[in-house]
Design an enzyme around this catalytic site. Sequence first.
Site, PDB file in Angstrom:
ATOM      1  N   HIS A 208       0.828  -1.206   0.000  1.00  0.00           N
ATOM      2  CA  HIS A 208       0.000   0.000   0.000  1.00  0.00           C
ATOM      3  C   HIS A 208       0.863   1.258   0.000  1.00  0.00           C
ATOM      4  O   HIS A 208       0.608   2.183  -0.764  1.00  0.00           O
ATOM      5  CB  HIS A 208      -0.917   0.010   1.228  1.00  0.00           C
ATOM      6  CG  HIS A 208      -2.234  -0.668   0.981  1.00  0.00           C
ATOM      7  ND1 HIS A 208      -2.322  -1.964   0.550  1.00  0.00           N
ATOM      8  CD2 HIS A 208      -3.509  -0.225   1.079  1.00  0.00           C
ATOM      9  CE1 HIS A 208      -3.603  -2.285   0.409  1.00  0.00           C
ATOM     10  NE2 HIS A 208      -4.345  -1.242   0.727  1.00  0.00           N
ATOM     11  N   HIS A 293       1.198  -2.486   9.396  1.00  0.00           N
ATOM     12  CA  HIS A 293       2.623  -2.799   9.174  1.00  0.00           C
ATOM     13  C   HIS A 293       3.554  -2.190  10.236  1.00  0.00           C
ATOM     14  O   HIS A 293       3.198  -1.275  10.961  1.00  0.00           O
ATOM     15  CB  HIS A 293       3.097  -2.291   7.803  1.00  0.00           C
ATOM     16  CG  HIS A 293       2.722  -3.201   6.681  1.00  0.00           C
ATOM     17  ND1 HIS A 293       3.395  -4.357   6.401  1.00  0.00           N
ATOM     18  CD2 HIS A 293       1.744  -3.096   5.751  1.00  0.00           C
ATOM     19  CE1 HIS A 293       2.848  -4.934   5.354  1.00  0.00           C
ATOM     20  NE2 HIS A 293       1.836  -4.198   4.941  1.00  0.00           N
TER      21      HIS A 293
END
Length: 326
Positions: A208, A293
């Site tokens: 992303h 993340h």
Amino acid sequence: MSSTVRNNDELYNRHYNILHTRMKQFSKSIGATSGEVLFLGSFVLNFMLGKLIHVFSSQEAVYNYYNDKRNILNQFFVKKGWAWTTVVIVVFYILILRSKHPKVQSQQEKIRLLRNGLIKYSIMTFWWVLFTQWCFGLPIMDKVFVWTGGKCQKVAEKELLRHFPGALKDKFFSPSSDGESFEASSITSYTCRKLKGAWTGGHDPSGHVFLLVHSSLYLFLETSQFWGSWPSFFGSARNLCGKLRRVPADQSAEPKSKLAQVVDFFHGTPHFIVFLLLSLWWFMLLMTNIYFHSLAEKLVGLLFAYAGALLVYYLPRYLGSSRIST
Ligand SMILES: CCCCCCCCCCCCCCCC(=O)SCCNC(=O)CCNC(=O)[C@H](O)C(C)(C)COP(=O)(O)O
Ligand SMILES: Nc1ncnc2c1ncn2[C@@H]1O[C@H](COP(=O)(O)O)[C@@H](OP(=O)(O)O)[C@H]1O
């Protein structure tokens, strides 16, 4: 004006001038404009802002709609991010070519613009493919994950047989030590997700972060050559709002429909559509930075995104080549 206020003004001006000069020196040394340096730096700011919000917000404020992977902005926009970026750049070029912009007047200039645009789009698309989709096997982001010890684990036999019938199953998968499930280190994260497996154990660069920064840099660097100024940009937007709100004085005259006025606005301000997508990408990047993340995984996504722009936009400038710059 009191002497304290005057002194403060002088101090602010002095600091502003120092900052401005330093910024210009830095921009010049890397072959970028001040606007580009600010834009490139905005992703680092996004990073820091995301971290600060994550650390200082309460649990209820941190976990909400945007933390849900199924939210519509994620599923409909980011997950198809390169397609949206393609749509926006195509519309932008159509508007620019129709706008009689001073930089593209003659047929020759138009052809050169399209040729250079296509070359840069193809290289940027190829870089996106290599990092997120396919790189002579696993895409780069999955290769990094596997090279650092990651695997697709906990795949149930039922799921496996559905997607990998016969000998294919044994080619890619081996039984896990728990004896109940299977694991593989040569399938993509996409396939692992489809098999409902657990993508764990390695360094997993953020796709992303890569996609959002890569698309933003591409749109910004591609369209900035036609940029006018902020006052004219906001002036046009304000003008449109005024026109849409106003009731025509002469009711008998044929007024332009609201739709026609909006279409006129997009023709006159081709950067608006780019601005909308860039704002969405910046917001979604902030969401990724707050919720998903590890810091290192996001940093790797960011570095790979910078690398693409450096290769396509800054390397030619650095080498003094004019072959693909417009
Ligand atoms: C001068 C003008 C130049 C422009 C020229 C345009 C030429 C147009 C040709 C038209 C051909 C159509 C090409 C369409 C291109 C596409 O983008 S199709 C693919 C769309 N797919 C996506 O956008 C997927 C994006 N998503 C991802 O990459 C990943 O999901 C992710 C975001 C990286 C996340 O990865 P996860 O594993 O899901 O976490
Ligand atoms: N801004 C965002 N909004 C919603 N979900 C996000 C997101 N950023 C990342 N994610 C989700 O976090 C996971 C890791 O993303 P990535 O590796 O691409 O950075 C992905 O889950 P899924 O793979 O289950 O869809 C992705 O959808």
